[in-house]
Scaffold this motif. Structure first.
Motif: not given
Length: 185
Positions: A25-26, A29, A36-38, A45, A47
């Protein structure tokens, strides 16, 4: 800005290519993607980006080996639009995924190959396995009570298997629901 589903092939499988979801995620971004989410650790993911799907996939594929220790031959990225995932779910064969207690159902997403090219590598056992071609996907299910008799795993020996990523039908439907909800999961 468009919402995308990013499916990773080859991460966090059998102890290889370990990629913590927080670190992924990092990274995403830092590449300029937002929202962004997993979802679960197998490489799903959601996004948002102003780029197109091909640009998103190329940028992520290029960044992954720089950020993580990976066998890059195994890693591939498939980026789907909301509409593409909605079509995969909406165009499923009649009854597919409706009996999770009876059948184990999977969406096998294709990466750079067509269903007509992929179908010959499946060797369904009559009465146990069923497969159907779709647009960018192969739908596969096997009788849960006879999973050990299934021949669907034989497709993993084909070179074409490197151009596929598999998600359970439950996961596929959940990812669509997350996209429908704006990514919250």
């Amino acid at each position: 800005m468009k919402r995308f589903l990013v499916l990773f092939r080859g991460i966090n499988v059998g102890g290889k290519n370990k990629v913590p979801m927080a670190a992924l995620k990092k990274l995403l971004e830092s590449l300029g993607f937002s929202d962004v989410s997993t979802y679960i650790a197998s490489g799903n993911v959601l996004l948002t980006s102003d780029r197109n799907a091909e640009e998103v996939a190329a940028e992520i594929e290029a960044a992954m080996p720089r950020a993580f220790q990976l066998d890059s031959e195994l890693i591939k990225v498939l980026v789907l639009t909301h509409d593409q995932l909605r079509t995969v779910v909406g165009d499923r064969p009649k009854g597919f995924g409706d009996e999770p207690g009876k059948y184990h159902s999977d969406a096998i997403f294709l990466m750079g190959i067509e269903a007509a090219e992929a179908m010959p590598i499946f060797n369904p056992r009559e009465g146990v396995d069923r497969v159907w071609p779709g647009d960018g996907v192969v739908y596969a299910e096997r009788l849960s009570a006879q999973r050990t008799k299934s021949r669907l795993s034989s497709m993993m020996t084909s070179p074409l298997y490197k151009s596929m990523t598999i998600r359970s039908w439950t996961t596929t439907v959940k990812l669509l629901a997350m996209l429908d909800a704006g990514g919250a999961g």
